[in-house]
Design a protein around this motif. Sequence first.
Motif, PDB file in Angstrom:
ATOM      1  N   GLY A 328      48.167  39.414  32.532  1.00  0.00           N
ATOM      2  CA  GLY A 328      46.874  39.796  31.983  1.00  0.00           C
ATOM      3  C   GLY A 328      46.049  40.596  32.962  1.00  0.00           C
ATOM      4  O   GLY A 328      46.557  41.160  33.944  1.00  0.00           O
ATOM      5  N   ASP A 329      44.753  40.653  32.714  1.00  0.00           N
ATOM      6  CA  ASP A 329      43.805  41.383  33.550  1.00  0.00           C
ATOM      7  C   ASP A 329      42.562  40.522  33.724  1.00  0.00           C
ATOM      8  O   ASP A 329      42.190  39.750  32.817  1.00  0.00           O
ATOM      9  N   LEU A 330      41.914  40.695  34.865  1.00  0.00           N
ATOM     10  CA  LEU A 330      40.652  40.001  35.098  1.00  0.00           C
ATOM     11  C   LEU A 330      39.781  40.832  36.022  1.00  0.00           C
ATOM     12  O   LEU A 330      40.262  41.708  36.731  1.00  0.00           O
ATOM     13  N   PHE A 331      38.481  40.548  35.986  1.00  0.00           N
ATOM     14  CA  PHE A 331      37.583  41.159  36.952  1.00  0.00           C
ATOM     15  C   PHE A 331      36.525  40.151  37.362  1.00  0.00           C
ATOM     16  O   PHE A 331      36.241  39.187  36.641  1.00  0.00           O
ATOM     17  N   VAL A 332      35.976  40.382  38.557  1.00  0.00           N
ATOM     18  CA  VAL A 332      34.946  39.501  39.120  1.00  0.00           C
ATOM     19  C   VAL A 332      33.760  40.354  39.536  1.00  0.00           C
ATOM     20  O   VAL A 332      33.926  41.409  40.161  1.00  0.00           O
TER      21      VAL A 332
END
Length: 693
Positions: A328-332
């Motif tokens: 998947g993908d994530l951002f912070v």
Amino acid sequence: MGSTGATILSTADVMPAPRPPRNPFRGLSRRARIGIGSALALVAAVIAFLVIFDWNWLRGPIGRYASAQLQREVVIAGDLRVHPWSFSPKAEAYNLRIGQPAWAKTVDKDAGQMAQVQRIAVQIKILPLLKGDVILPFLAVDKPIVRLLRDKDGKANWTFGAAKSDKPLKLPAIQRFVINEGQLRVDDRQRGALFVGTVNAQERAGDKGGRFVLEGKGSLNKSAFVAQVTGGPLLNISPSRPYPFDASIQAGSTKITAEGNVTKPFDLGRFETQLSISGADLNRLHDLTGLTLPNTPPYKVSGHLVRKGDRYDFEKLSGRVGDSDIRGDLFVLTGRERPYLEADLRSRRLDFDDLGSLFGAAPATGRGETASTGQKVEAAQRDATQRLLPDATLQVDRIRAMDAKVTYRADTVNAPNLPLRKVSADVVLEKGVLTVDPIALTFSRGDLKGKVRLDARTDTPKTDIDVRLLNARLEDFIPFKTDGKPAIEGTVLARAKLTGTGNSVHRAASTADGSVTLVAPKGQIRQAFAELLGVNASKGLILLLSKSNKETPVRCAVADFDVKNGVMTTNTLVADTGVVLAKGRGTVDLRTERIDFRIAGDSKKPRLVRLFVPITIKGPLMAPKPGLDASQAVGQGGIAAALGSLINPLAALLPFVTTGEAKDADCAGLVSEARQQGAPVKVAQTTPAKAKK
């Protein structure tokens, strides 16, 4: 000889006389000549002043100015040396001390100085500076001792003025960078992390013309810590070209490797790298990242990390968590009151026991299962104590420290003994409140859907659960078969609505209030098992021993519980079959995880032999044991005599004859009697009706 009349000329007579040198001030007014002369005199005076000037005279003014700017005491106790005669002037300061801010002593009485440096030397290029580029040909720091401190509220001693403590570090391009015998102590009480170690940095000879190496080693929260950052040669570094680097960090079982570029040296607020992370538990990354991540089995993930100021994007994430794949993908987002994480994650195949770690339970530890050493110890303790509900303490301070929005989907599920096919959850964490809505488990037939809400804004969190099981099948959850035929078949529906307080699953369950209801409105059961509900020993055992597949209908079954202070107490417990009407009562104590049930059945048909002995089910929730209520058997001649009646003469069996006086239970009435907030359906006597909220 006679005179020729010739005249001899001298050189002086032939060549013109040289002109006197031109006066550069000729033609200038007297005032102009005085001005130029004064300027030249001033330059000469400045040069003479710089030659004879003692730079130590500036230590006090520089220290006072720096103290005002940094809001703490700054002292240059040693020499201040300046070498200005170059297009790359150099300055050196000895015995530099930077004090702690006023609040630091209230947090750590032994805080001491924030920094002490034996010597710092810096050199800067003048010509690039005219274009706005800061290039340092040389920066050296000898024997620095640095103590960094952050309190629980996020106040940090490396924050100066109104700046943010998490503002990315920006350094100019440094062409030679040296740190000798550095000592670093980082006490981060907001993250609960303490690092004590040494730091060294320098250029080293080697392949491709050498490389820059920054090393740190010590301990992080009592676990060994080693970090190394290597980069390309610094000599030709330029603010206009990306700077390549490799990094390796190990903290206990956690390992991080990175290979990437700093977009604009050395602006650490902008870089990209291929990142790999592995360890025993994702939750342990908190000490390094400040992020609140769930407890997990051992993991290994990788992806492309890009930082642009306060935003980190972890793109094309892939790997394994326990025995489950993840992608998947994530951002912070940082730079906020609380960090914010958003992720869209998916598993092609979820190993169901890996989910237990989310609630503090150890995963499965059998052959082929993935678990850390600590989790194996926890699993052994769980099995030894026969406890199901984990006691792992919820870290409420971490839950309050960040916000998040996460979606998760598992396309397939490996769940032995469960007909589970898919799992999905939408998770929102905001201001200390964690909501999972919806949470959905898809079975081969039927679905479990609902909502979970955890309020961790106080030290003792509150948990609310409301889940429903719809259109599931009994044979999927009770897979017992003989000759390929299920022992019981039919639809089952259920609802659990509970509220509890506590900082672990077990503590929350121990205080739970609410209701739990299960309904099987229609089905089929092997007659042998139905007969045994009434402990019709002759008929039931004979049918079992003969492996008879004769069936009888299940007209309805209802189990309705009231839950108070962690104890589930039956309101209604009835199973109505074609041959036996069984009724029961009992409790499930979630505090001790023990159950105690007594079920008495009455045959609907005359039976020659009828052991009128209620069934009991008692013991730990994970391993209950069925039995017979001996006190009732004694009243009829003793349990031994009752069992012995199977082979005794007919006369000995007469006291156990039943006349079959029991009537069919009113299924619609039974469900109606169950509290509407607990019963997920409203049914007719034999036919399921539409679901009712």
